[in-house]
Design an enzyme around this catalytic site. Structure first.
Site, PDB file in Angstrom:
ATOM      1  N   GLN A  90       0.876  -1.178   0.000  1.00 33.88           N
ATOM      2  CA  GLN A  90       0.000   0.000   0.000  1.00 33.88           C
ATOM      3  C   GLN A  90       0.908   1.222   0.000  1.00 33.88           C
ATOM      4  O   GLN A  90       1.524   1.537   1.020  1.00 33.88           O
ATOM      5  CB  GLN A  90      -0.872  -0.056   1.257  1.00 33.88           C
ATOM      6  CG  GLN A  90      -1.500   1.253   1.686  1.00 33.88           C
ATOM      7  CD  GLN A  90      -2.807   1.539   0.976  1.00 33.88           C
ATOM      8  OE1 GLN A  90      -3.785   0.847   1.186  1.00 33.88           O
ATOM      9  NE2 GLN A  90      -2.787   2.539   0.129  1.00 33.88           N
ATOM     10  N   GLY A  91       1.095   1.828  -1.170  1.00 31.17           N
ATOM     11  CA  GLY A  91       1.982   2.993  -1.262  1.00 31.17           C
ATOM     12  C   GLY A  91       1.178   4.275  -1.244  1.00 31.17           C
ATOM     13  O   GLY A  91      -0.043   4.256  -1.119  1.00 31.17           O
ATOM     14  N   ALA A  92       1.892   5.393  -1.379  1.00 32.48           N
ATOM     15  CA  ALA A  92       1.223   6.693  -1.373  1.00 32.48           C
ATOM     16  C   ALA A  92       0.330   6.842  -2.602  1.00 32.48           C
ATOM     17  O   ALA A  92      -0.748   7.426  -2.538  1.00 32.48           O
ATOM     18  CB  ALA A  92       2.265   7.801  -1.340  1.00 32.48           C
ATOM     19  N   GLU A  93       0.786   6.292  -3.725  1.00 35.12           N
ATOM     20  CA  GLU A  93       0.085   6.498  -4.990  1.00 35.12           C
ATOM     21  C   GLU A  93      -0.681   5.267  -5.443  1.00 35.12           C
ATOM     22  O   GLU A  93      -1.622   5.380  -6.205  1.00 35.12           O
ATOM     23  CB  GLU A  93       1.116   6.813  -6.087  1.00 35.12           C
ATOM     24  CG  GLU A  93       1.936   8.047  -5.855  1.00 35.12           C
ATOM     25  CD  GLU A  93       1.321   9.262  -6.530  1.00 35.12           C
ATOM     26  OE1 GLU A  93       0.630   9.091  -7.535  1.00 35.12           O
ATOM     27  OE2 GLU A  93       1.532  10.363  -6.021  1.00 35.12           O
ATOM     28  N   ALA A  94      -0.204   4.113  -5.027  1.00 32.20           N
ATOM     29  CA  ALA A  94      -0.731   2.889  -5.630  1.00 32.20           C
ATOM     30  C   ALA A  94      -0.856   1.764  -4.614  1.00 32.20           C
ATOM     31  O   ALA A  94      -0.133   1.727  -3.621  1.00 32.20           O
ATOM     32  CB  ALA A  94       0.180   2.448  -6.768  1.00 32.20           C
ATOM     33  N   ARG A  95      -1.803   0.863  -4.896  1.00 33.26           N
ATOM     34  CA  ARG A  95      -1.868  -0.408  -4.169  1.00 33.26           C
ATOM     35  C   ARG A  95      -1.431  -1.489  -5.131  1.00 33.26           C
ATOM     36  O   ARG A  95      -1.840  -1.486  -6.299  1.00 33.26           O
ATOM     37  CB  ARG A  95      -3.286  -0.698  -3.692  1.00 33.26           C
ATOM     38  CG  ARG A  95      -3.796   0.320  -2.691  1.00 33.26           C
ATOM     39  CD  ARG A  95      -5.145  -0.082  -2.097  1.00 33.26           C
ATOM     40  NE  ARG A  95      -5.625   0.966  -1.212  1.00 33.26           N
ATOM     41  CZ  ARG A  95      -6.622   1.810  -1.510  1.00 33.26           C
ATOM     42  NH1 ARG A  95      -7.260   1.697  -2.669  1.00 33.26           N
ATOM     43  NH2 ARG A  95      -6.966   2.736  -0.658  1.00 33.26           N
ATOM     44  N   VAL A  96      -0.596  -2.394  -4.641  1.00 29.11           N
ATOM     45  CA  VAL A  96      -0.129  -3.497  -5.484  1.00 29.11           C
ATOM     46  C   VAL A  96      -0.693  -4.795  -4.913  1.00 29.11           C
ATOM     47  O   VAL A  96      -0.533  -5.089  -3.726  1.00 29.11           O
ATOM     48  CB  VAL A  96       1.413  -3.541  -5.537  1.00 29.11           C
ATOM     49  CG1 VAL A  96       1.886  -4.750  -6.346  1.00 29.11           C
ATOM     50  CG2 VAL A  96       1.962  -2.258  -6.156  1.00 29.11           C
ATOM     51  N   ASP A 105      12.923   7.536 -10.210  1.00 29.01           N
ATOM     52  CA  ASP A 105      12.682   7.244  -8.781  1.00 29.01           C
ATOM     53  C   ASP A 105      13.473   6.005  -8.362  1.00 29.01           C
ATOM     54  O   ASP A 105      12.917   5.057  -7.814  1.00 29.01           O
ATOM     55  CB  ASP A 105      11.182   7.054  -8.536  1.00 29.01           C
ATOM     56  CG  ASP A 105      10.822   6.985  -7.058  1.00 29.01           C
ATOM     57  OD1 ASP A 105      11.622   7.436  -6.209  1.00 29.01           O
ATOM     58  OD2 ASP A 105       9.733   6.471  -6.725  1.00 29.01           O
ATOM     59  N   LYS A 129      -1.200  -3.358 -10.286  1.00 27.75           N
ATOM     60  CA  LYS A 129      -0.831  -2.097  -9.635  1.00 27.75           C
ATOM     61  C   LYS A 129      -1.922  -1.087  -9.931  1.00 27.75           C
ATOM     62  O   LYS A 129      -2.112  -0.677 -11.079  1.00 27.75           O
ATOM     63  CB  LYS A 129       0.528  -1.622 -10.170  1.00 27.75           C
ATOM     64  CG  LYS A 129       0.971  -0.288  -9.568  1.00 27.75           C
ATOM     65  CD  LYS A 129       2.412   0.019  -9.921  1.00 27.75           C
ATOM     66  CE  LYS A 129       2.825   1.372  -9.368  1.00 27.75           C
ATOM     67  NZ  LYS A 129       4.247   1.664  -9.617  1.00 27.75           N
TER      68      LYS A 129
HETATM   69  N1  LIG Z   1       6.214  -6.783 -10.691  1.00 20.55           N
HETATM   70  C1  LIG Z   1       6.337  -6.939  -9.368  1.00 20.55           C
HETATM   71  N2  LIG Z   1       6.716  -8.130  -8.851  1.00 20.55           N
HETATM   72  C2  LIG Z   1       6.831  -8.305  -7.518  1.00 20.55           C
HETATM   73  N3  LIG Z   1       6.585  -7.333  -6.598  1.00 20.55           N
HETATM   74  C3  LIG Z   1       6.211  -6.124  -7.053  1.00 20.55           C
HETATM   75  C4  LIG Z   1       6.058  -5.857  -8.446  1.00 20.55           C
HETATM   76  N4  LIG Z   1       5.659  -4.586  -8.604  1.00 20.55           N
HETATM   77  C5  LIG Z   1       5.570  -4.083  -7.366  1.00 20.55           C
HETATM   78  N5  LIG Z   1       5.885  -4.989  -6.416  1.00 20.55           N
HETATM   79  C6  LIG Z   1       5.891  -4.802  -4.953  1.00 20.55           C
HETATM   80  O1  LIG Z   1       5.055  -3.712  -4.625  1.00 20.55           O
HETATM   81  C7  LIG Z   1       5.808  -2.626  -4.074  1.00 20.55           C
HETATM   82  C8  LIG Z   1       5.256  -1.296  -4.588  1.00 20.55           C
HETATM   83  O2  LIG Z   1       5.319  -1.267  -6.004  1.00 20.55           O
HETATM   84  P1  LIG Z   1       5.750   0.050  -6.787  1.00 20.55           P
HETATM   85  O3  LIG Z   1       7.070   0.516  -6.286  1.00 20.55           O
HETATM   86  O4  LIG Z   1       5.639  -0.234  -8.240  1.00 20.55           O
HETATM   87  O5  LIG Z   1       4.581   1.065  -6.416  1.00 20.55           O
HETATM   88  P2  LIG Z   1       4.528   2.362  -5.448  1.00 20.55           P
HETATM   89  O6  LIG Z   1       5.898   2.855  -5.137  1.00 20.55           O
HETATM   90  O7  LIG Z   1       3.605   2.088  -4.349  1.00 20.55           O
HETATM   91  O8  LIG Z   1       3.737   3.317  -6.359  1.00 20.55           O
HETATM   92  P3  LIG Z   1       4.180   4.588  -7.238  1.00 20.55           P
HETATM   93  O9  LIG Z   1       4.563   4.060  -8.576  1.00 20.55           O
HETATM   94  O10 LIG Z   1       2.961   5.395  -7.316  1.00 20.55           O
HETATM   95  O11 LIG Z   1       5.297   5.272  -6.529  1.00 20.55           O
HETATM   96  C9  LIG Z   1       7.250  -2.908  -4.446  1.00 20.55           C
HETATM   97  O12 LIG Z   1       8.175  -2.353  -3.541  1.00 20.55           O
HETATM   98  C10 LIG Z   1       7.287  -4.431  -4.476  1.00 20.55           C
HETATM   99  O13 LIG Z   1       7.448  -4.927  -3.157  1.00 20.55           O
HETATM  100 MG   LIG Z   2       7.880   2.197  -5.369  1.00 23.41          MG
END
Ligand SMILES: Nc1ncnc2c1ncn2[C@@H]1O[C@H](COP(=O)(O)OP(=O)(O)OP(=O)(O)O)[C@@H](O)[C@H]1O
Ligand SMILES: [Mg+2]
Length: 229
Positions: A24-30, A141, A43
């Site tokens: 659960q990030g600031a911008e996105a949920r993965v 980033d 994502k």
């Molecule tokens: N393709 C992937 N495979 C495995 N884990 C992933 C993958 N993409 C993302 N994750 C997991 O999810 C976390 C967050 O993903 P990501 O860094 O893309 O998004 P975010 O930093 O929350 O969003 P933003 O792009 O808005 O900054 C990663 O640190 C990783 O642990």
């Molecule tokens: Mg990230």
């Protein structure tokens, strides 16, 4: 409230019962999920209530598409990055290959006492950034949270929402500066980590001399800003 229940409150959420929230990030949920038997992630750049709705929608869609575009270019040019499995631009969701393994952040912290594994992961990270730059891209980033370790010597770059096409020495130097600052703020005694990443970059990037010279200038600007605001 569970994370999934909270996500379901978000009217535009694509979340399904069998998806598990990974981050659960600031911008996105993965989310982790299975896509036709393939380990995948979804994502989702969710709504931000503090932004004007129309602008928020455009920003989230633009970043989703920019990320898909940059990832496609990475894959075409041999940069280690996850494959794009699908894009749902209307809902701002990117479906990606799920890369197995810890983030480079976790890997570095778990292996501080193991110089061979630590050296391998830092060399792989520097090499991955050199390949990214050789492909005509900058990440925007670079951090150890935005890299996943399939193995100590196999690092995959992720999180390309701020990536763009550029072959400018300045943009490459700023990319390295962001990474250097991220290492310093995330890991204790980061000087050796930075030196190892930059050495690997220098060994692999064609115009490394120029980029590293520019990095000195970018650092000097950063220090000036810190002193004088
Ligand atoms: N393709 C992937 N495979 C495995 N884990 C992933 C993958 N993409 C993302 N994750 C997991 O999810 C976390 C967050 O993903 P990501 O860094 O893309 O998004 P975010 O930093 O929350 O969003 P933003 O792009 O808005 O900054 C990663 O640190 C990783 O642990
Ligand atoms: Mg990230």
């Amino acid at each position: 409230m569970s994370a999934l229940a909270e996500a379901e409150e978000d009217a535009d959420t694509p979340a399904r019962d069998h998806w598990s929230l990974l981050s659960q990030g600031a911008e996105a949920r993965v989310y982790g999920l299975d896509l036709c038997g393939l380990p995948a992630v979804a994502k989702h750049r969710h709504r931000k209530a503090y932004r004007i709705a129309a602008l928020d929608g455009r920003l989230r869609r633009d970043r989703t598409l920019a990320e898909a575009r940059a990832l496609a270019r990475c894959r075409a040019r041999g940069v280690p990055a996850p494959a794009v499995l699908g894009v749902d631009a209307a809902r701002c969701v990117l479906y990606l290959e799920r890369v197995p393994g810890p983030t480079a952040r976790a890997f570095v912290d778990a292996n501080r006492a193991d110089p061979a594994r630590l050296g391998a992961v830092l060399a792989a990270l520097g090499g991955a950034v050199a390949r990214l730059h050789a492909a005509g891209l900058v990440h925007g980033d670079l951090t150890t949270s935005n890299a996943v370790c399939r193995a100590a010597d196999d690092v995959v770059l992720i999180d390309f929402g701020l990536a763009g096409a550029s072959a400018q020495v300045e943009d490459r130097a700023v990319d390295l500066y962001v990474l250097e600052r991220a290492l310093a703020s995330t890991h204790r005694d980061a000087d050796g980590l930075v030196a190892a990443v930059l050495a690997a970059y220098a060994a692999a990037a064609a115009d490394a001399k120029q980029v590293l010279r520019r990095l000195d200038a970018v650092r000097a600007r950063g220090r000036k800003r810190e002193c004088f605001g």
